[in-house]
Design a protein around this motif. Structure first.
Motif, short mmCIF file in Angstrom:
data_model
loop_
_atom_site.label_atom_id
_atom_site.label_comp_id
_atom_site.label_asym_id
_atom_site.label_seq_id
_atom_site.Cartn_x
_atom_site.Cartn_y
_atom_site.Cartn_z
N UNK A 36 5.93 -24.34 21.39
CA UNK A 36 5.70 -24.81 22.86
C UNK A 36 4.43 -23.64 23.24
N UNK A 37 3.24 -24.24 23.65
CA UNK A 37 2.32 -23.22 24.16
C UNK A 37 2.54 -22.62 25.47
N UNK A 38 2.31 -21.39 25.70
CA UNK A 38 2.57 -20.97 26.97
C UNK A 38 1.40 -21.65 28.05
N UNK A 39 1.94 -21.64 29.26
CA UNK A 39 0.89 -22.27 30.25
C UNK A 39 -0.20 -21.52 30.50
N UNK A 40 -1.12 -22.12 31.13
CA UNK A 40 -2.52 -21.47 31.59
C UNK A 40 -1.98 -20.90 32.81
N UNK A 41 -2.77 -19.69 33.14
CA UNK A 41 -2.40 -18.94 34.30
C UNK A 41 -3.37 -19.42 35.43
N UNK A 42 -2.55 -20.09 36.44
CA UNK A 42 -3.59 -20.48 37.56
C UNK A 42 -4.49 -19.48 38.06
N UNK A 65 -5.91 -11.76 37.44
CA UNK A 65 -5.73 -12.82 36.38
C UNK A 65 -5.46 -12.25 35.08
N UNK A 66 -6.22 -11.01 34.61
CA UNK A 66 -6.11 -10.31 33.72
C UNK A 66 -4.65 -9.56 33.46
N UNK A 67 -4.33 -9.01 34.60
CA UNK A 67 -3.05 -8.48 34.74
C UNK A 67 -2.10 -9.65 34.59
N UNK A 68 -2.26 -11.11 35.03
CA UNK A 68 -1.28 -12.20 34.84
C UNK A 68 -1.14 -12.53 33.35
N UNK A 69 -2.19 -12.50 32.62
CA UNK A 69 -1.92 -12.62 31.13
C UNK A 69 -1.93 -11.66 30.07
N UNK A 70 -1.54 -10.59 30.48
CA UNK A 70 -1.61 -9.57 29.52
C UNK A 70 -0.14 -9.57 28.69
N UNK A 71 0.89 -10.12 28.88
CA UNK A 71 2.19 -10.13 28.49
C UNK A 71 2.24 -11.25 27.41
N UNK A 74 1.39 -16.10 29.54
CA UNK A 74 0.35 -17.15 30.15
C UNK A 74 -0.85 -16.92 29.19
N UNK A 75 -1.62 -18.06 29.24
CA UNK A 75 -2.98 -18.09 28.67
C UNK A 75 -4.06 -18.06 29.82
N UNK A 76 -5.19 -17.78 29.20
CA UNK A 76 -6.58 -17.60 30.15
C UNK A 76 -6.94 -16.31 30.30
N UNK A 77 -6.66 -15.68 29.66
CA UNK A 77 -7.39 -14.17 29.72
C UNK A 77 -8.77 -14.47 29.61
N UNK A 78 -9.29 -15.04 28.78
CA UNK A 78 -10.76 -15.30 28.68
C UNK A 78 -11.38 -15.91 29.78
N UNK A 79 -10.78 -16.87 30.74
CA UNK A 79 -11.19 -17.50 31.98
C UNK A 79 -11.52 -16.19 32.96
N UNK A 80 -10.39 -15.32 33.02
CA UNK A 80 -10.23 -14.48 33.90
C UNK A 80 -11.28 -13.27 33.71
N UNK A 81 -11.58 -13.08 32.38
CA UNK A 81 -12.55 -12.19 32.03
C UNK A 81 -14.18 -12.73 32.54
#
Length: 222
Positions: A36-42, A65-71, A74-81
């Motif tokens: 199961x893929x982790x959800x995207x960070x809102x 958002x970067x802090x929300x995806x660092x562990x 959650x996915x979406x680190x690229x979108x946060x950047x």
């Protein structure tokens, strides 16, 4: 005489009765359950959208958002950047536009100068033509202050000697407006007159500047 068919091995060999297709062992799949893929960070999604549409908010949400995806939960680190990048560009573009606008407000046509405008240095150097002049607030250190505009009534473009005679009117106007101002106070007069090109465009103004030897804050005429 009775017919006896030739002996044949059983078909299929070693196949137990009731399973003509051969043996098949049922059981669990050799692979584990699908991952199961982790959800995207809102926050990361919001950072990308607002970074494009409203830079400062996207910049802030991107950092969160970067802090929300660092562990990795959650996915979406690229979108946060991307939100941080778009937000930063938006902020830089806004600051550049503000700086350009302020510069344009202070920089004006030489023919648009008004009495009381101040200039940081000399209005012109070495007799060069002046088309735009950058003014400063008179409360800031400056050397020049426009104290009079004199109308030129000549019917044709004046010669150099005629402009020199016209410049004397600036001296008279200075004594008239500020009789206590003398050269001993470190104040001299600088004039700007129309160029041939501006004369053809109906420029008929001689600008009179009071110029100090050193920069002063406030009006020259204290």
């Amino acid at each position: 005489m009775a017919y006896q068919p030739p002996q044949q091995p059983p078909w299929p060999p070693n196949n137990p009765p009731g399973n003509p297709q051969g043996s098949w062992q049922s059981g669990p799949y050799p692979f584990g359950p699908p991952s199961v893929m982790p959800p995207y960070s809102g926050l990361a999604i919001a950072a990308l959208i607002t970074g494009i549409l409203c830079g400062p908010i996207g910049l802030i949400l991107g950092i969160i958002g970067i802090n929300d995806t660092k562990n990795g939960q959650k996915r979406g680190r690229g979108m946060a950047i991307a939100g941080i990048v778009f937000g930063s560009l938006y902020v830089l573009a806004t600051l550049g536009l503000i700086a350009f606008t302020v510069s344009e407000v202070q920089s004006m046509k030489a023919t648009d100068l008004k009495v009381g405008d101040c200039i940081e240095g000399l209005p012109a150097e070495d007799g060069s033509e002046v088309f735009r002049i950058t003014t400063v607030d008179c409360s800031e250190p400056h050397r020049s202050e426009l104290f009079a505009n004199i109308d030129i009534t000549a019917s044709s473009y004046p010669s150099a000697s005629e402009f020199s005679e016209l410049a004397k009117k600036c001296v008279d106007r200075l004594h008239e407006l500020h009789p206590n101002t003398t050269s001993e106070q470190g104040v001299s007069i600088f004039t700007l007159h129309p160029t041939k090109g501006s004369w053809d465009q109906e420029d008929r103004t001689l600008s009179c500047f009071a110029v100090t030897t050193e920069k002063r804050s406030g009006s020259v005429f204290k």
